[in-house]
Design a protein around this motif. Sequence first.
Motif, PDB file in Angstrom:
ATOM      1  N   SER A 111       0.856  -1.183   0.000  1.00  0.00           N
ATOM      2  CA  SER A 111       0.000   0.000   0.000  1.00  0.00           C
ATOM      3  C   SER A 111       0.894   1.236   0.000  1.00  0.00           C
ATOM      4  O   SER A 111       1.986   1.217   0.570  1.00  0.00           O
ATOM      5  N   VAL A 113       1.130   5.863  -0.657  1.00  0.00           N
ATOM      6  CA  VAL A 113       0.577   7.202  -0.872  1.00  0.00           C
ATOM      7  C   VAL A 113       1.577   7.960  -1.736  1.00  0.00           C
ATOM      8  O   VAL A 113       2.787   7.840  -1.549  1.00  0.00           O
ATOM      9  N   PRO A 138      -3.841   6.652  -3.453  1.00  0.00           N
ATOM     10  CA  PRO A 138      -4.169   8.023  -3.045  1.00  0.00           C
ATOM     11  C   PRO A 138      -3.020   8.982  -3.330  1.00  0.00           C
ATOM     12  O   PRO A 138      -1.845   8.588  -3.301  1.00  0.00           O
ATOM     13  N   SER A 158      -0.838  11.508   6.095  1.00  0.00           N
ATOM     14  CA  SER A 158      -1.825  10.669   5.421  1.00  0.00           C
ATOM     15  C   SER A 158      -1.360   9.221   5.351  1.00  0.00           C
ATOM     16  O   SER A 158      -2.141   8.288   5.561  1.00  0.00           O
ATOM     17  N   ARG A 162      -3.276   6.047   6.973  1.00  0.00           N
ATOM     18  CA  ARG A 162      -3.705   4.929   6.118  1.00  0.00           C
ATOM     19  C   ARG A 162      -2.905   3.655   6.370  1.00  0.00           C
ATOM     20  O   ARG A 162      -3.154   2.628   5.746  1.00  0.00           O
ATOM     21  N   LYS A 163      -1.906   3.760   7.247  1.00  0.00           N
ATOM     22  CA  LYS A 163      -1.001   2.637   7.523  1.00  0.00           C
ATOM     23  C   LYS A 163      -0.369   2.119   6.229  1.00  0.00           C
ATOM     24  O   LYS A 163      -0.268   0.910   5.990  1.00  0.00           O
ATOM     25  N   ALA A 164       0.046   3.072   5.407  1.00  0.00           N
ATOM     26  CA  ALA A 164       0.640   2.731   4.113  1.00  0.00           C
ATOM     27  C   ALA A 164       2.059   2.195   4.296  1.00  0.00           C
ATOM     28  O   ALA A 164       2.787   2.600   5.214  1.00  0.00           O
TER      29      ALA A 164
END
Length: 281
Positions: A111, A113, A138, A158, A162-164
Motif C-alpha cells: 500500500s 501514498v 491516493p 496521510s 492509512r497505515k501505508a
Amino acid sequence: MAGFFKKLIQRFTKADIDWDDLEAQLIAGDLGAKLSVQIVDDLKEQARKLHDQDIVEVTKKHIRKILPATVAPVKPFGDKPKVLLIVGVNGTGKTTSTAKLANLLKKQGHSLVLAAADTFRAAAVEQLEVWAKRVDVPIIKGPPNGDPSAVCFDAYSSAIARKADFLICDTAGRLHTRHNLMEELRKVQRTLGKKDPTAPHEVLLVVDATTGGNALQQAKEFNKTVPLTGVIVTKLDGSGKGGVLVAIQQELGIPARFVGTGEHMDDFEPFVPETFLDQML
C-alpha cells in the motif's frame, strides 16, 4: 546499452588494435574515462595478439567487478511508512518513473501514498493525478506554487493514517547548478525528518540514459545535497548509453536500483546486474 559489445566486435575485427580508438569507443559508451583507461591498460598488458572476443571479455570483467553482486530491493518497514524521495533534473522522466515505481510496488502487494511535491509545474501535479488514478493509489497535493515541504509533511501524515507501506514524494525537476532549488530539497528532507528523523529512507535520482556523462555530474551534485541511495535510469531501451550506470557506481558508489525500458506502465523493473550485462551483448 543493448548491443554495446556487438558494436565493439564489429569495430575491432582487424589484427591491429587502434588503442586510442578503442578507448574513445568505451568512453562513448559512457563507461567514463577512468574505467575506459583501465580496460585498455588491461588489454595492453596481456601482451598477446587479441581476438575480438578478448576485448569483450576484458570489458565485461571490469564492468562486472564494479557492479554490485546484488542490488538491495526496496522493502517496507512494517511499522511505519518507508519514504522514497524522487529527485532529478527536468525532463528525465521523473514523474513518470514515480508512477511506474508506485505501480510496481502496488503489484507486489504494498500500500502506498503519492505526494505531488512538484508544485511549480502545474502539469506535473495533473500528470501524477492521472497516473495515481490508473494505479489506484491516493495522492496528496498542495496549492499551485505552494511549499513542496508542506505537501510532503501532509502526505506523511496521510500515509501514517492509512497505515501505508510507502510514501513516494515526486519533487520538482531542478537544475543541479541552481543553489536555491537544491536548498529547497534540503528543506524537504528536514521537514520529513520532523515526522521521522530517519526519513527520507531512500533518495532515488532519476537520470536519462541518453544524456550520457552529464548524468554522472548530476549524480555528484544531487548527492552533495541529499545523499542518494540509488539511481533510476530511464530510456535504456536502445539508447546505447547505459554505461553511465557503471560510471556512477564506480565514481560515487551509488547503485542503479530501477530501470525504465519503454513507454508503458510495466516497462519498469528492478536493476539486475547480470541481466544488464547480458543485454549489452
